[in-house]
Design a protein around this motif. Sequence first.
Motif, PDB file in Angstrom:
ATOM      1  N   THR A 224      76.029  -5.010  14.805  1.00  0.00           N
ATOM      2  CA  THR A 224      76.551  -6.320  14.404  1.00  0.00           C
ATOM      3  C   THR A 224      76.896  -7.149  15.642  1.00  0.00           C
ATOM      4  O   THR A 224      77.202  -6.615  16.698  1.00  0.00           O
ATOM      5  N   ARG A 225      76.880  -8.443  15.442  1.00  0.00           N
ATOM      6  CA  ARG A 225      77.240  -9.419  16.470  1.00  0.00           C
ATOM      7  C   ARG A 225      78.757  -9.556  16.525  1.00  0.00           C
ATOM      8  O   ARG A 225      79.424  -9.462  15.485  1.00  0.00           O
ATOM      9  N   HIS A 262      70.283  -4.735  11.355  1.00  0.00           N
ATOM     10  CA  HIS A 262      71.197  -5.769  11.883  1.00  0.00           C
ATOM     11  C   HIS A 262      71.103  -6.927  10.895  1.00  0.00           C
ATOM     12  O   HIS A 262      69.990  -7.338  10.544  1.00  0.00           O
ATOM     13  N   LEU A 264      71.579  -9.913  11.459  1.00  0.00           N
ATOM     14  CA  LEU A 264      71.151 -11.077  12.241  1.00  0.00           C
ATOM     15  C   LEU A 264      72.059 -12.283  11.896  1.00  0.00           C
ATOM     16  O   LEU A 264      72.620 -12.310  10.821  1.00  0.00           O
ATOM     17  N   ARG A 266      71.126 -12.090  15.962  1.00  0.00           N
ATOM     18  CA  ARG A 266      71.484 -11.245  17.102  1.00  0.00           C
ATOM     19  C   ARG A 266      71.810 -12.159  18.283  1.00  0.00           C
ATOM     20  O   ARG A 266      71.210 -13.226  18.421  1.00  0.00           O
ATOM     21  N   GLU A 269      73.307  -7.986  21.421  1.00  0.00           N
ATOM     22  CA  GLU A 269      73.662  -6.600  21.089  1.00  0.00           C
ATOM     23  C   GLU A 269      72.464  -5.682  20.839  1.00  0.00           C
ATOM     24  O   GLU A 269      72.627  -4.471  20.816  1.00  0.00           O
ATOM     25  N   ILE A 270      71.266  -6.266  20.654  1.00  0.00           N
ATOM     26  CA  ILE A 270      70.051  -5.436  20.635  1.00  0.00           C
ATOM     27  C   ILE A 270      69.083  -6.052  21.646  1.00  0.00           C
ATOM     28  O   ILE A 270      68.674  -7.215  21.500  1.00  0.00           O
ATOM     29  N   ASP A 275      62.724  -4.219  19.801  1.00  0.00           N
ATOM     30  CA  ASP A 275      61.998  -4.809  18.659  1.00  0.00           C
ATOM     31  C   ASP A 275      60.666  -4.099  18.378  1.00  0.00           C
ATOM     32  O   ASP A 275      60.215  -4.057  17.234  1.00  0.00           O
ATOM     33  N   TYR A 282      65.103  -4.474  11.525  1.00  0.00           N
ATOM     34  CA  TYR A 282      65.885  -5.685  11.201  1.00  0.00           C
ATOM     35  C   TYR A 282      65.029  -6.880  10.791  1.00  0.00           C
ATOM     36  O   TYR A 282      65.523  -7.755  10.085  1.00  0.00           O
TER      37      TYR A 282
END
Length: 308
Positions: A224-225, A262, A264, A266, A269-270, A275, A282
Amino acid sequence: MRHLMSPLDFTVEELDQLLDLANDIEKNPNKYSHACDGKKLATLFYEPSTRTRLSFEAAMMNLGGNVLGFSSASSSSASKGESVSDTIKMISCYADICAMRHPKEGAPLVASTKSSIPVINAGDGGHQHPTQTITDLLTIRSLKGRLSNLTIGLCGDLKFGRTVHSLINALVRYENITFVLISPEELKIPDYIREDVLIQNNVTFKEVERLEEVMPELDLLYMTRVQRERFFNEEDYVRLKDRYILDMKKMSYAKEDMLVLHPLPRVNEISVEVDNDPRAAYFKQVQYGVYARMALILILLEIQVSEH
Ligand code: CP
């Protein structure tokens, strides 16, 4: 008439039916392409959104319906002082169903008490985000094949992240779920979730600060953001915002079939290098969000689509 304020508004059996319907929509989109002909969805967004608002709009259009609405409080008469209660009475004259996002916890619930059309909570402050949860459940069930017997890591802003609060509420109803709650001290899960949801339901969980040390245990990692808009103090946000960055080094500690989700958007944090990893789910999650919202609209409007 039903509204959706929390994932708990549906029983586990009703949620299973909704997820089955979403999977059928995924497989047979043409079957549903006129299901909402002549119906209108209003999107009342008092807070910014990309995915939730546009996926609701895409969902209604995929069902043959139309959409109307506003995307910020400043472009609506809320900026002139109109109340949520008055606004929903107007919208009930214009649309058949509405999705509302609001920065204040409970605003969609207030709207639902004054509404003559179904109201969907599209995110209220740091409280709940039930349609993200339905999306998350659909993604997990579709990609893992089950919603039970899972060890789930929730990482980042567990204090303000409403998607995390809704997801925990929903998942404690399934068998043998273990939560690993990964956050800095300042962003730990609120007491009401720890006490009233996790402990009350005898759910196994632990709270840790280091992501690396728990990676090998996880079947699913939900990143999570850090929710900048809910902080009172910019300095605290800056200090905490890059605390967790999932990169390929950390992914190397994970199981080969671990999923990364996630909600999103983002920020950092990723790492984008993740990807391309097949475990990164995600963006698939975003697509499942459209099927989930199509199924939800059909259920709340009590529309059944026959085989022929
Ligand atoms: N996941 C989610 O709620 O994204 P938006 O804020 O873009 O709607």
